[in-house]
Design a protein around this motif. Sequence first.
Motif, PDB file in Angstrom:
ATOM      1  N   ASP A   9       0.801  -1.223   0.000  1.00 24.89           N
ATOM      2  CA  ASP A   9       0.000   0.000   0.000  1.00 24.89           C
ATOM      3  C   ASP A   9       0.834   1.274   0.000  1.00 24.89           C
ATOM      4  OD1 ASP A   9      -2.128  -1.646   0.067  1.00 24.89           O
ATOM      5  OD2 ASP A   9      -2.619  -1.331   2.182  1.00 24.89           O
ATOM      6  N   LEU A  10       2.120   1.153  -0.244  1.00 24.80           N
ATOM      7  CA  LEU A  10       2.975   2.343  -0.149  1.00 24.80           C
ATOM      8  C   LEU A  10       3.253   2.929  -1.529  1.00 24.80           C
ATOM      9  CD1 LEU A  10       5.584   1.112   2.482  1.00 24.80           C
ATOM     10  CD2 LEU A  10       3.496   2.424   2.854  1.00 24.80           C
ATOM     11  N   PRO A  11       3.266   4.261  -1.629  1.00 28.84           N
ATOM     12  CA  PRO A  11       3.588   4.885  -2.917  1.00 28.84           C
ATOM     13  C   PRO A  11       5.103   4.868  -3.167  1.00 28.84           C
ATOM     14  CG  PRO A  11       3.163   6.585  -1.275  1.00 28.84           C
ATOM     15  CD  PRO A  11       2.929   5.257  -0.590  1.00 28.84           C
ATOM     16  N   ALA A  12       5.481   4.904  -4.436  1.00 30.58           N
ATOM     17  CA  ALA A  12       6.908   4.952  -4.790  1.00 30.58           C
ATOM     18  C   ALA A  12       7.506   6.245  -4.230  1.00 30.58           C
ATOM     19  CB  ALA A  12       7.054   4.915  -6.305  1.00 30.58           C
ATOM     20  N   PRO A  13       8.749   6.210  -3.754  1.00 31.99           N
ATOM     21  CA  PRO A  13       9.638   5.069  -3.689  1.00 31.99           C
ATOM     22  C   PRO A  13       9.685   4.436  -2.300  1.00 31.99           C
ATOM     23  CG  PRO A  13      10.927   7.038  -3.345  1.00 31.99           C
ATOM     24  CD  PRO A  13       9.476   7.467  -3.401  1.00 31.99           C
ATOM     25  N   GLU A  14       8.619   4.613  -1.496  1.00 33.59           N
ATOM     26  CA  GLU A  14       8.657   4.080  -0.127  1.00 33.59           C
ATOM     27  C   GLU A  14       8.901   2.573  -0.071  1.00 33.59           C
ATOM     28  OE1 GLU A  14       5.892   5.394   2.915  1.00 33.59           O
ATOM     29  OE2 GLU A  14       5.494   7.189   1.733  1.00 33.59           O
ATOM     30  N   PRO A  15       8.324   1.771  -0.989  1.00 33.35           N
ATOM     31  CA  PRO A  15       8.648   0.341  -0.940  1.00 33.35           C
ATOM     32  C   PRO A  15      10.145   0.066  -1.041  1.00 33.35           C
ATOM     33  CG  PRO A  15       6.735   0.690  -2.313  1.00 33.35           C
ATOM     34  CD  PRO A  15       7.268   2.053  -1.978  1.00 33.35           C
ATOM     35  N   LEU A  16      10.831   0.833  -1.894  1.00 34.88           N
ATOM     36  CA  LEU A  16      12.282   0.650  -2.020  1.00 34.88           C
ATOM     37  C   LEU A  16      12.979   1.069  -0.735  1.00 34.88           C
ATOM     38  CD1 LEU A  16      11.455   0.692  -5.111  1.00 34.88           C
ATOM     39  CD2 LEU A  16      13.703   1.626  -5.508  1.00 34.88           C
ATOM     40  N   GLU A  17      12.559   2.232  -0.210  1.00 29.17           N
ATOM     41  CA  GLU A  17      13.196   2.736   1.008  1.00 29.17           C
ATOM     42  C   GLU A  17      13.023   1.740   2.153  1.00 29.17           C
ATOM     43  OE1 GLU A  17      12.623   7.565   0.271  1.00 29.17           O
ATOM     44  OE2 GLU A  17      11.081   6.452   1.345  1.00 29.17           O
ATOM     45  N   ARG A  18      11.781   1.253   2.336  1.00 22.85           N
ATOM     46  CA  ARG A  18      11.498   0.319   3.435  1.00 22.85           C
ATOM     47  C   ARG A  18      12.243  -1.004   3.236  1.00 22.85           C
ATOM     48  NH1 ARG A  18       6.425   1.469   6.025  1.00 22.85           N
ATOM     49  NH2 ARG A  18       6.227   3.732   6.014  1.00 22.85           N
ATOM     50  N   ALA A  19      12.265  -1.490   1.991  1.00 25.07           N
ATOM     51  CA  ALA A  19      12.932  -2.772   1.734  1.00 25.07           C
ATOM     52  C   ALA A  19      14.420  -2.671   2.023  1.00 25.07           C
ATOM     53  CB  ALA A  19      12.695  -3.204   0.289  1.00 25.07           C
ATOM     54  N   LEU A  20      15.039  -1.578   1.606  1.00 26.07           N
ATOM     55  CA  LEU A  20      16.482  -1.425   1.829  1.00 26.07           C
ATOM     56  C   LEU A  20      16.789  -1.244   3.310  1.00 26.07           C
ATOM     57  CD1 LEU A  20      17.335   0.791  -1.269  1.00 26.07           C
ATOM     58  CD2 LEU A  20      17.860  -1.612  -0.952  1.00 26.07           C
ATOM     59  N   ASP A  21      15.902  -0.500   4.021  1.00 24.82           N
ATOM     60  CA  ASP A  21      16.072  -0.368   5.475  1.00 24.82           C
ATOM     61  C   ASP A  21      15.975  -1.740   6.143  1.00 24.82           C
ATOM     62  OD1 ASP A  21      16.385   2.328   5.263  1.00 24.82           O
ATOM     63  OD2 ASP A  21      14.372   2.855   5.980  1.00 24.82           O
ATOM     64  N   ALA A  22      14.981  -2.535   5.709  1.00 24.83           N
ATOM     65  CA  ALA A  22      14.781  -3.857   6.310  1.00 24.83           C
ATOM     66  C   ALA A  22      15.974  -4.758   6.026  1.00 24.83           C
ATOM     67  CB  ALA A  22      13.499  -4.484   5.767  1.00 24.83           C
ATOM     68  N   LEU A  23      16.548  -4.665   4.849  1.00 19.84           N
ATOM     69  CA  LEU A  23      17.711  -5.495   4.524  1.00 19.84           C
ATOM     70  C   LEU A  23      18.908  -5.089   5.371  1.00 19.84           C
ATOM     71  CD1 LEU A  23      17.380  -5.767   0.655  1.00 19.84           C
ATOM     72  CD2 LEU A  23      17.250  -7.633   2.305  1.00 19.84           C
ATOM     73  N   ALA A  24      19.038  -3.788   5.609  1.00 19.45           N
ATOM     74  CA  ALA A  24      20.160  -3.326   6.439  1.00 19.45           C
ATOM     75  C   ALA A  24      20.042  -3.886   7.858  1.00 19.45           C
ATOM     76  CB  ALA A  24      20.191  -1.802   6.456  1.00 19.45           C
ATOM     77  N   ALA A  25      18.793  -4.087   8.308  1.00 15.08           N
ATOM     78  CA  ALA A  25      18.560  -4.569   9.673  1.00 15.08           C
ATOM     79  C   ALA A  25      18.414  -6.091   9.741  1.00 15.08           C
ATOM     80  CB  ALA A  25      17.303  -3.908  10.231  1.00 15.08           C
ATOM     81  N   LEU A  26      18.572  -6.756   8.631  1.00 11.31           N
ATOM     82  CA  LEU A  26      18.320  -8.205   8.589  1.00 11.31           C
ATOM     83  C   LEU A  26      19.418  -8.978   9.344  1.00 11.31           C
ATOM     84  CD1 LEU A  26      16.175  -9.988   7.121  1.00 11.31           C
ATOM     85  CD2 LEU A  26      17.902 -10.348   5.334  1.00 11.31           C
TER      86      LEU A  26
END
Lengths: 78, 479
Positions: A9-26
Amino acid sequence: MDQRLDVSDLPAPEPLERALDALAALPAGDRLLLRHRRQPYPLYDLLGRMGYRWEVTGTEGDWRILIEPADADPSPAR
Amino acid sequence: MIATAGLSLEQAPPLNLPLRLFLTAPLFAIAAGVLLMLDADAVLATRWSPTALAATHLITVGFLGPVMIGALLQMLPVLGGVPLPVVRPVAISVHLLLGLGAGLLAAGFLGGGATALASGAMAAGLGFALFAIVMLVALGRACGGSANLHGFPLAGLALLITSGLGLLLTLALLGRVAVPRLLDWVQVHVAWGLFGWVGLLILTVSVQVVPLFHVTPAYPRWLTRALAPNLFLVLCALTTLPFLAPAVATLAGRVAQDALALGFALFALITLSLQVRRVRAQIDATLLHWWIAMGALLAAVLGWLLGTTTERIGVWLLIGVGVGLPSGMLLKIVPFLCWLHLQSHQIVLGKLRVRIPHMQRLLPNDPARVQVALHGAGLLLLSTGFVYPPAAHAGGALLALAALWLLGLLTLTTLRYRRALRALIDGAPATNPDTGSRQDAARADTVPWRGRGETPEDKCANDALSIASSTLPRQRESR
């Protein structure tokens, strides 16, 4: 363990931002299962350059992208 | 498993190429606003007044053209996988030619003489034609690409036709060639420019960006497939009118223009209905610009059907859509490109510990909303000027202020990008030297926001890019 992140449900580019943040914290050894309404093509390009591999399943409107470091041991879904 | 190849950010041109087009375009919108403020009566009285012609070309050649071309420089390679050949010399040449063309055309219309007018038309025509040819060549090479690109060649052809007709009209005005029924050809030139190049491109780009940026359902398939080609055919039919008998041409022209009006009204209504059904209730500045632009488009169509003056229709289309929509897109595109390039630099530099600012921090929404408010108020006052003329002067002043505000926002975004890039270059190493784990990257430093002066960060980053891109291991998706 698979970490789940739904960015449908997120507008671009929030999906990219959130995904990259999540990967950094993985945590080491974990994978990220991303759920998105569309195929995040720009993310694939970034992932490739960052040293991740990914698998895509699903259909239009509901894609699942399983992301893990390219050097991780291939294993069944955890 | 599904193949996901076919789109690469590495094909995007250097950031400075679209940015140079984006950052100078508002200057011409400011100039158009100042002209409206000083001489609104002449503009509202007749579209043939020198001030109206000067303002029109400042907007179309100086503002609208560079913004659309700047967006295409990025969009064609990244979304469509269509890299433009010789992109740097083309972008720099187009930027100079359009800037020169807009300035000289405005000066020529405002009493600068035939030489200024001819030089301006020549520069603008060459700039547009150069880009149209390069775009068409690139699209021709990429036939069968991954993205939905079929509207782009039509917009490119429309641009080529608009440029050619503009050059022909200039030669006719200078007495170099004889063009019978000159006013009919002016109408054809305007139709190809406004409904072909601008209209078809907006339509094609909207299909990609509205669902992406506003989380709406996709446009109906029949619209994405059929509307642009059918509108293009209507424009082709319109081009034959100067060859027909005047009585037949008048009737056929009305039918063709009605078809164009209804086609674009349909597009506006569907866009608004999709945006109403967006998943998130959030209203950002770009969405407000969309609503104003679609409202202005519908007002123009209604005005056309009810037989209002072409001056009113011109104001709604040129300022409501032609200035408003690109302004809204700039408020999204510029921070998005800056973020994307920061992300790309981060990867190439291997500085995964350094957090880069999100798009919202590069261009916050509140000051962007002020820009929309200034633009909307300016358009409203200018429209009020048709019934209460003094309001139009204030409208012009607000439109100039809105463009100045836009320029300020874009400049600040660029400066924040440069600071973040500098911080990235000076930042921590890619991984924790003790453990080397990605988890440590989660506790990354945030990019400091203190400026460090203007140093050649771009050069540093580009050097790093070229070195690192030859050494980093490449990993593609598993299949």
